[in-house]
Design an enzyme around this catalytic site. Structure first.
Site, short mmCIF file in Angstrom:
data_model
loop_
_atom_site.label_atom_id
_atom_site.label_comp_id
_atom_site.label_asym_id
_atom_site.label_seq_id
_atom_site.Cartn_x
_atom_site.Cartn_y
_atom_site.Cartn_z
N CYS A 1 54.41 48.47 23.12
CA CYS A 1 54.39 49.79 23.76
C CYS A 1 55.79 50.35 24.01
O CYS A 1 55.93 51.49 24.48
CB CYS A 1 53.62 49.72 25.06
SG CYS A 1 52.00 48.98 24.82
N HIS B 1 55.85 55.21 32.46
CA HIS B 1 55.04 54.54 31.46
C HIS B 1 53.57 54.80 31.80
O HIS B 1 52.78 55.12 30.93
CB HIS B 1 55.37 53.04 31.43
CG HIS B 1 54.74 52.31 30.28
ND1 HIS B 1 54.90 52.74 28.98
CD2 HIS B 1 53.94 51.22 30.23
CE1 HIS B 1 54.20 51.91 28.18
NE2 HIS B 1 53.61 51.01 28.92
N GLU C 1 55.13 49.68 38.36
CA GLU C 1 56.09 50.74 38.04
C GLU C 1 56.47 51.51 39.30
O GLU C 1 57.64 51.84 39.50
CB GLU C 1 55.50 51.69 36.98
CG GLU C 1 56.50 52.74 36.52
CD GLU C 1 56.06 53.48 35.26
OE1 GLU C 1 54.87 53.36 34.87
OE2 GLU C 1 56.92 54.17 34.67
N LYS D 1 50.21 60.24 29.57
CA LYS D 1 49.19 59.51 28.81
C LYS D 1 47.79 59.99 29.15
O LYS D 1 46.87 59.87 28.33
CB LYS D 1 49.29 58.01 29.09
CG LYS D 1 50.47 57.32 28.39
CD LYS D 1 50.42 55.81 28.57
CE LYS D 1 51.55 55.11 27.83
NZ LYS D 1 52.87 55.27 28.46
N HIS E 1 47.44 56.65 25.19
CA HIS E 1 48.54 55.70 25.00
C HIS E 1 48.72 55.48 23.50
O HIS E 1 47.89 54.83 22.86
CB HIS E 1 48.20 54.40 25.72
CG HIS E 1 49.34 53.43 25.80
ND1 HIS E 1 50.43 53.47 24.94
CD2 HIS E 1 49.58 52.40 26.65
CE1 HIS E 1 51.27 52.49 25.26
NE2 HIS E 1 50.79 51.84 26.29
N PHE F 1 54.07 44.89 26.53
CA PHE F 1 53.63 43.50 26.53
C PHE F 1 54.73 42.67 25.89
O PHE F 1 55.43 43.12 24.98
CB PHE F 1 52.35 43.35 25.70
CG PHE F 1 51.09 43.73 26.44
CD1 PHE F 1 51.09 43.94 27.81
CD2 PHE F 1 49.90 43.87 25.75
CE1 PHE F 1 49.92 44.27 28.49
CE2 PHE F 1 48.73 44.20 26.41
CZ PHE F 1 48.74 44.40 27.78
#
Lengths: 399, 86
Positions: A160, A292, A303, A322, A327, A386
């Site tokens: 990501c 994010h 976050e 998003k 995403h 990730f």
């Protein structure tokens, strides 16, 4: 040190097929997430996504290119076309220009179709161009061929954070003088049966909607598409009279070296601080953060804590777009950079749509549901992947 | 192996414990299963019994599947199997 500016932008995503319409959709808080239209959707438990609608590759690309490219590369090509048209960059012999694109899945559609053919349908033959279609660098290579770019051309794949890592490297290469300009950003086309099925396995997807930072959030929703930008050395851009969309001011990347999937406050905070330090900015200079903001329980909580750690009691407005475009995994940072350009150039902060109830674990001004007018001189764009990889870009309004 | 034993074996393996350490009253937390371990255990149970367990890691409480203890998980799986047979 050389300064780096953005002189062109292009995109195709679930909201629109170009930058002006994407900006209009972001300003209107429109949602591009809808029921998925893909084969075997009835065998999926997740049936929504930010799918690119009305895609007609033949309207933009010639037959030979279409035959040799996966959907993810086609998205990159069309976004790059738009960015180059806006920038009017003179490539010349192309030796001092590059292409650095992010993608997580590469030609996943090609893999999915080919596996289906040989395993499910029992065929013994696949298309001769299966490998060149599915390779992760296909998007970058196609873009280099389309525009005669003969310097550094490669793909970055960090889940990501792929696009932010790609754009960060592009920024560093222009700033260092290694190249004059780079076409950079990212693309993804993971909305195929296998691509969604794999994500389903993690049990972090929402079946309903993407609601970042809302107490009622229940997971992420995938999207697809691309955004590509022309990052260019500022003096040469000014000399040729280019329209400057924004300046790329700083970049930092960090690794959690902790958990493969659980996010880390420290890793995210270090990346934000690092980007500010690299740009010579203080936390108080930041007017907007594109989060994010995946709408998973863990990401948004972590976050928010990282933002509080860096910005203290009164962080700037934060929004997660998003909820509108989904995403885009490896392409997400690129499409989200468009929201930063909208804020810096048009003075419009895109909203976090789908927001229902505040969450005390995410005590942020998330610009809920409605866009906001604001003078934004500095914006940050966060991406956390990730694997514990964090990449943050700092942008400044063009001066 | 009975259903009880099978589920306990799956959970014990994910928690890296001996089956004798997993009791009906054990909770996910007391066994030291993190969210990924829990997701893997659920997957293993689904595969073992060919059932679909409604579980969203973002909001386990809303999943409609009682995971408060090993006993509760066993009861819930029995319920899913009964539904499947019906």
């Amino acid at each position: 040190m050389r300064r780096v500016v953005i002189t062109g932008a292009g995109t195709i995503n679930a909201l629109a097929h170009d930058v002006p319409s994407t900006w209009a959709a972001m300003q209107a808080g429109r949602c591009g997430i809808a029921p998925l239209d893909i084969p075997d959707v009835d065998r999926l438990s997740v049936r929504i996504g930010g799918q690119v609608r009305g895609w007609d590759a033949s309207a933009h690309l010639d037959r030979a290119v279409i035959a040799s490219s996966d959907r993810f590369a086609q998205f990159a090509l069309v976004a790059a076309q738009q960015a180059m048209a806006q920038s009017a960059l003179v490539v010349g012999d192309g030796l001092d220009c590059g292409v650095i694109l992010g993608t997580a899945g590469g030609g996943l559609q090609t893999s999915d179709d080919s596996y289906r053919a040989v395993y499910a349908e029992g065929k013994t033959r696949v298309h001769p161009l299966t490998v060149p279609r599915l390779m992760q660098n296909a998007g970058a290579s196609h873009v280099s061929m389309a525009h005669g770019i003969r310097g550094p051309v490669f793909t970055v794949s960090t889940a990501c954070a792929s696009s932010n890592h790609a754009m960060g490297l592009a920024f560093q290469m222009v700033r260092s003088g290694a190249v004059r300009a780079v076409l950079t950003g990212g693309s993804e086309a993971m909305l195929c049966f296998g691509g969604i099925k794999a994500w389903e396995g993690l049990r972090v997807m929402s079946a309903n909607a993407c609601r970042p930072f809302s107490r009622t959030r229940d997971g992420m929703v995938q999207g697809e598409g691309a955004a590509v930008f022309v990052f260019e050395e500022r003096e040469s851009a000014l000399a040729r009279g280019a329209d400057i969309l924004a300046e790329v001011a700083g970049f930092a990347m960090t690794s959690d070296a902790g958990d493969l999937v659980a996010p880390s406050v420290d890793g995210a905070a270090r990346a934000m601080r690092g980007a500010l330090l690299d740009a010579g900015l203080a936390p108080g200079d930041v007017d907007y953060i594109n989060a994010h903001g995946t709408a998973t329980a863990a990401n948004d909580r972590t976050e928010a804590a990282a933002i509080a750690q860096v910005f203290g009691a009164s962080p700037p407005p934060v929004s997660a777009t998003k909820a509108m475009h989904g995403h885009l995994i490896g392409g997400t940072g690129a499409v989200e950079l468009l929201a930063c350009l909208l804020a810096l150039r048009e003075g419009v902060i895109a909203p976090t749509i789908g927001f229902e109830q505040p969450d005390s674990d995410c005590a942020l001004d998330v610009v809920p549901n409605l866009a906001r007018s604001a003078k934004v001189d500095v914006a940050l764009s966060n991406a956390f992947a990730f694997g514990g990889l964090n990449a943050v870009l700092a942008l400044r309004r063009a001066t | 192996m009975t259903l009880h034993e099978k589920i306990i074996a799956i959970i014990a393996e994910q928690a890296v414990l001996d089956v004798s350490d997993v009791t009906m009253d054990s909770t996910v937390e007391s066994l030291g299963l993190d969210s990924l371990g829990l997701v893997e255990a659920i997957f293993a149970i689904e595969e073992a019994f060919d059932v679909s367990i409604p579980f969203n890691a973002n909001d386990p409480a809303q999943s409609g599947f009682d995971m408060s203890s090993v006993g509760a998980i066993i009861t819930a799986v029995e319920g899913l199997l009964a539904q499947k047979a019906a």
